[in-house]
Design a protein around this motif. Structure first.
Motif, PDB file in Angstrom:
ATOM      1  N   VAL A  82       0.852  -1.189   0.000  1.00  0.00           N
ATOM      2  CA  VAL A  82       0.000   0.000   0.000  1.00  0.00           C
ATOM      3  C   VAL A  82       0.889   1.241   0.000  1.00  0.00           C
ATOM      4  O   VAL A  82       1.787   1.387   0.833  1.00  0.00           O
ATOM      5  N   TYR A  83       0.628   2.112  -0.949  1.00  0.00           N
ATOM      6  CA  TYR A  83       1.261   3.422  -1.020  1.00  0.00           C
ATOM      7  C   TYR A  83       0.196   4.438  -0.636  1.00  0.00           C
ATOM      8  O   TYR A  83      -0.967   4.286  -1.002  1.00  0.00           O
ATOM      9  N   TYR A  84       0.605   5.481   0.079  1.00  0.00           N
ATOM     10  CA  TYR A  84      -0.335   6.514   0.485  1.00  0.00           C
ATOM     11  C   TYR A  84       0.068   7.829  -0.154  1.00  0.00           C
ATOM     12  O   TYR A  84       1.248   8.159  -0.207  1.00  0.00           O
ATOM     13  N   TYR A  85      -0.952   8.559  -0.601  1.00  0.00           N
ATOM     14  CA  TYR A  85      -0.725   9.915  -1.064  1.00  0.00           C
ATOM     15  C   TYR A  85      -1.570  10.808  -0.169  1.00  0.00           C
ATOM     16  O   TYR A  85      -2.793  10.639  -0.087  1.00  0.00           O
ATOM     17  N   CYS A  86      -0.919  11.714   0.529  1.00  0.00           N
ATOM     18  CA  CYS A  86      -1.586  12.566   1.511  1.00  0.00           C
ATOM     19  C   CYS A  86      -1.577  14.001   1.011  1.00  0.00           C
ATOM     20  O   CYS A  86      -0.504  14.567   0.784  1.00  0.00           O
ATOM     21  N   ASN A  87      -2.747  14.551   0.831  1.00  0.00           N
ATOM     22  CA  ASN A  87      -2.894  15.932   0.373  1.00  0.00           C
ATOM     23  C   ASN A  87      -3.124  16.836   1.571  1.00  0.00           C
ATOM     24  O   ASN A  87      -4.084  16.632   2.324  1.00  0.00           O
ATOM     25  N   ASP A 105      -1.379  22.205  -1.917  1.00  0.00           N
ATOM     26  CA  ASP A 105      -0.125  21.909  -2.616  1.00  0.00           C
ATOM     27  C   ASP A 105       0.793  20.914  -1.914  1.00  0.00           C
ATOM     28  O   ASP A 105       1.312  20.013  -2.557  1.00  0.00           O
ATOM     29  N   LEU A 106       1.038  21.087  -0.623  1.00  0.00           N
ATOM     30  CA  LEU A 106       1.953  20.191   0.078  1.00  0.00           C
ATOM     31  C   LEU A 106       1.382  18.771   0.106  1.00  0.00           C
ATOM     32  O   LEU A 106       0.195  18.581   0.356  1.00  0.00           O
ATOM     33  N   ASP A 107       2.231  17.797  -0.162  1.00  0.00           N
ATOM     34  CA  ASP A 107       1.812  16.403  -0.179  1.00  0.00           C
ATOM     35  C   ASP A 107       2.865  15.560   0.517  1.00  0.00           C
ATOM     36  O   ASP A 107       4.048  15.920   0.540  1.00  0.00           O
ATOM     37  N   ILE A 108       2.426  14.443   1.061  1.00  0.00           N
ATOM     38  CA  ILE A 108       3.362  13.447   1.579  1.00  0.00           C
ATOM     39  C   ILE A 108       3.064  12.135   0.870  1.00  0.00           C
ATOM     40  O   ILE A 108       1.905  11.700   0.833  1.00  0.00           O
ATOM     41  N   LYS A 109       4.099  11.538   0.297  1.00  0.00           N
ATOM     42  CA  LYS A 109       3.976  10.208  -0.289  1.00  0.00           C
ATOM     43  C   LYS A 109       4.586   9.224   0.703  1.00  0.00           C
ATOM     44  O   LYS A 109       5.721   9.410   1.147  1.00  0.00           O
ATOM     45  N   VAL A 110       3.792   8.208   1.068  1.00  0.00           N
ATOM     46  CA  VAL A 110       4.225   7.206   2.039  1.00  0.00           C
ATOM     47  C   VAL A 110       4.373   5.873   1.307  1.00  0.00           C
ATOM     48  O   VAL A 110       3.474   5.459   0.571  1.00  0.00           O
ATOM     49  N   PHE A 111       5.494   5.211   1.550  1.00  0.00           N
ATOM     50  CA  PHE A 111       5.802   3.944   0.899  1.00  0.00           C
ATOM     51  C   PHE A 111       5.353   2.770   1.773  1.00  0.00           C
ATOM     52  O   PHE A 111       5.088   2.964   2.971  1.00  0.00           O
ATOM     53  N   ASP A 113       6.850   0.550   3.340  1.00  0.00           N
ATOM     54  CA  ASP A 113       7.632   0.361   4.570  1.00  0.00           C
ATOM     55  C   ASP A 113       7.437   1.515   5.560  1.00  0.00           C
ATOM     56  O   ASP A 113       8.119   1.598   6.577  1.00  0.00           O
ATOM     57  N   MET A 114       6.496   2.410   5.253  1.00  0.00           N
ATOM     58  CA  MET A 114       6.112   3.563   6.068  1.00  0.00           C
ATOM     59  C   MET A 114       7.156   4.676   6.096  1.00  0.00           C
ATOM     60  O   MET A 114       7.059   5.601   6.899  1.00  0.00           O
ATOM     61  N   THR A 115       8.149   4.616   5.217  1.00  0.00           N
ATOM     62  CA  THR A 115       9.005   5.787   5.019  1.00  0.00           C
ATOM     63  C   THR A 115       8.209   6.758   4.163  1.00  0.00           C
ATOM     64  O   THR A 115       7.261   6.366   3.470  1.00  0.00           O
ATOM     65  N   MET A 151       0.689  10.495  12.783  1.00  0.00           N
ATOM     66  CA  MET A 151      -0.170   9.362  12.428  1.00  0.00           C
ATOM     67  C   MET A 151       0.612   8.312  11.634  1.00  0.00           C
ATOM     68  O   MET A 151       0.422   7.114  11.848  1.00  0.00           O
ATOM     69  N   ILE A 152       1.468   8.764  10.733  1.00  0.00           N
ATOM     70  CA  ILE A 152       2.283   7.831   9.941  1.00  0.00           C
ATOM     71  C   ILE A 152       3.227   7.063  10.873  1.00  0.00           C
ATOM     72  O   ILE A 152       3.269   5.827  10.837  1.00  0.00           O
ATOM     73  N   HIS A 153       3.957   7.780  11.717  1.00  0.00           N
ATOM     74  CA  HIS A 153       4.916   7.139  12.636  1.00  0.00           C
ATOM     75  C   HIS A 153       4.224   6.157  13.580  1.00  0.00           C
ATOM     76  O   HIS A 153       4.749   5.072  13.847  1.00  0.00           O
ATOM     77  N   GLN A 154       3.054   6.539  14.069  1.00  0.00           N
ATOM     78  CA  GLN A 154       2.338   5.710  15.042  1.00  0.00           C
ATOM     79  C   GLN A 154       1.417   4.684  14.378  1.00  0.00           C
ATOM     80  O   GLN A 154       0.795   3.891  15.067  1.00  0.00           O
ATOM     81  N   ARG A 155       1.335   4.751  13.044  1.00  0.00           N
ATOM     82  CA  ARG A 155       0.456   3.845  12.277  1.00  0.00           C
ATOM     83  C   ARG A 155      -0.977   3.896  12.802  1.00  0.00           C
ATOM     84  O   ARG A 155      -1.599   2.881  13.083  1.00  0.00           O
ATOM     85  N   LYS A 156      -1.477   5.122  12.890  1.00  0.00           N
ATOM     86  CA  LYS A 156      -2.842   5.355  13.371  1.00  0.00           C
ATOM     87  C   LYS A 156      -3.740   5.761  12.207  1.00  0.00           C
ATOM     88  O   LYS A 156      -3.271   6.159  11.158  1.00  0.00           O
ATOM     89  N   GLY A 157      -5.056   5.705  12.447  1.00  0.00           N
ATOM     90  CA  GLY A 157      -6.023   6.117  11.433  1.00  0.00           C
ATOM     91  C   GLY A 157      -5.841   5.324  10.153  1.00  0.00           C
ATOM     92  O   GLY A 157      -5.732   4.098  10.197  1.00  0.00           O
ATOM     93  N   PRO A 158      -5.761   6.011   9.026  1.00  0.00           N
ATOM     94  CA  PRO A 158      -5.665   5.288   7.748  1.00  0.00           C
ATOM     95  C   PRO A 158      -4.348   4.543   7.570  1.00  0.00           C
ATOM     96  O   PRO A 158      -4.219   3.717   6.673  1.00  0.00           O
ATOM     97  N   PHE A 159      -3.379   4.786   8.460  1.00  0.00           N
ATOM     98  CA  PHE A 159      -2.079   4.126   8.367  1.00  0.00           C
ATOM     99  C   PHE A 159      -1.997   2.877   9.251  1.00  0.00           C
ATOM    100  O   PHE A 159      -0.975   2.201   9.269  1.00  0.00           O
ATOM    101  N   ALA A 160      -3.050   2.572   9.983  1.00  0.00           N
ATOM    102  CA  ALA A 160      -3.082   1.353  10.803  1.00  0.00           C
ATOM    103  C   ALA A 160      -2.932   0.140   9.884  1.00  0.00           C
ATOM    104  O   ALA A 160      -3.387   0.151   8.735  1.00  0.00           O
ATOM    105  N   SER A 161      -2.319  -0.898  10.403  1.00  0.00           N
ATOM    106  CA  SER A 161      -1.923  -2.038   9.556  1.00  0.00           C
ATOM    107  C   SER A 161      -3.078  -2.688   8.797  1.00  0.00           C
ATOM    108  O   SER A 161      -2.899  -3.137   7.671  1.00  0.00           O
TER     109      SER A 161
END
Length: 176
Positions: A82-87, A105-111, A113-115, A151-161
């Motif tokens: 799963v890849y995440y695109y965060c707007n 404009d600012l976005d975070i792309k999450v891979f 492995d959660m980097t 949320m990404i670091h803690q794997r919470k919300g939409p980033f939960a496993s």
């Protein structure tokens, strides 16, 4: 506020701060809709850009919108994970059969492995000046960028496993 109902097919409209449409996703199936939270899913949906160009998404995606945050998250299900695109965006509104928000404009792309990587900082600075973002916007967006990273670091919300897998299973029940 009107809320979308599970199973309902809606559009997603992304705007820029100046009120101009940025991008439209033609069809997203609602999986959960409350005044606070909307979760939807799409697969191979038509996307129309502001200049009229169109393209079709390549994979199933789960879309997460929460009124508490100035961002939304798209979890894209690919063969290698799963890849995440965060707007970074305004909180959403639901009107006229569409989820609507302002894309800042600012976005975070999450891979898988959660980097992650922060994208479009130059675009943000350019648009902040061109569209004359009010001074209050910058600290709000930066604070919400911090929430997003937590949320990404803690794997919470939409980033939960199991978040994406569980909502994708529900999406499959609505597919024809």
């Amino acid at each position: 506020m009107n809320v979308p109902k599970p199973g309902e097919k809606i559009q997603i409209h992304s705007y820029k701060h100046n009120g101009h449409i940025h991008r439209i996703w033609e069809e997203t199936t609602i999986l959960k809709g409350t005044q606070q939270l909307v979760i939807g899913a799409n697969d191979r949906t038509l996307v129309t850009e502001s200049d009229g160009r169109t393209w079709v998404t390549r994979e199933p995606a789960i879309c997460y919108f929460d009124m508490d945050y100035w961002f939304n998250v798209i979890g894209m299900i690919r063969e290698d994970g799963v890849y995440y695109y965060c707007n970074v965006s305004s909180p959403f509104v639901f009107e006229d059969g569409a989820i609507k928000y302002i894309d800042y404009d600012l976005d975070i792309k999450v891979f898988p492995d959660m980097t992650y990587v922060l994208l479009d900082e130059d675009e943000y600075e350019n648009h902040r000046q061109e569209m004359n973002y009010p001074p209050i916007i910058d600290p709000i967006l930066k604070k919400n960028l911090g929430y997003l990273k937590e949320m990404i670091h803690q794997r919470k919300g939409p980033f939960a496993s199991d978040f994406i897998d569980n909502w994708y299973e529900r999406f499959l029940m609505y597919r024809d």
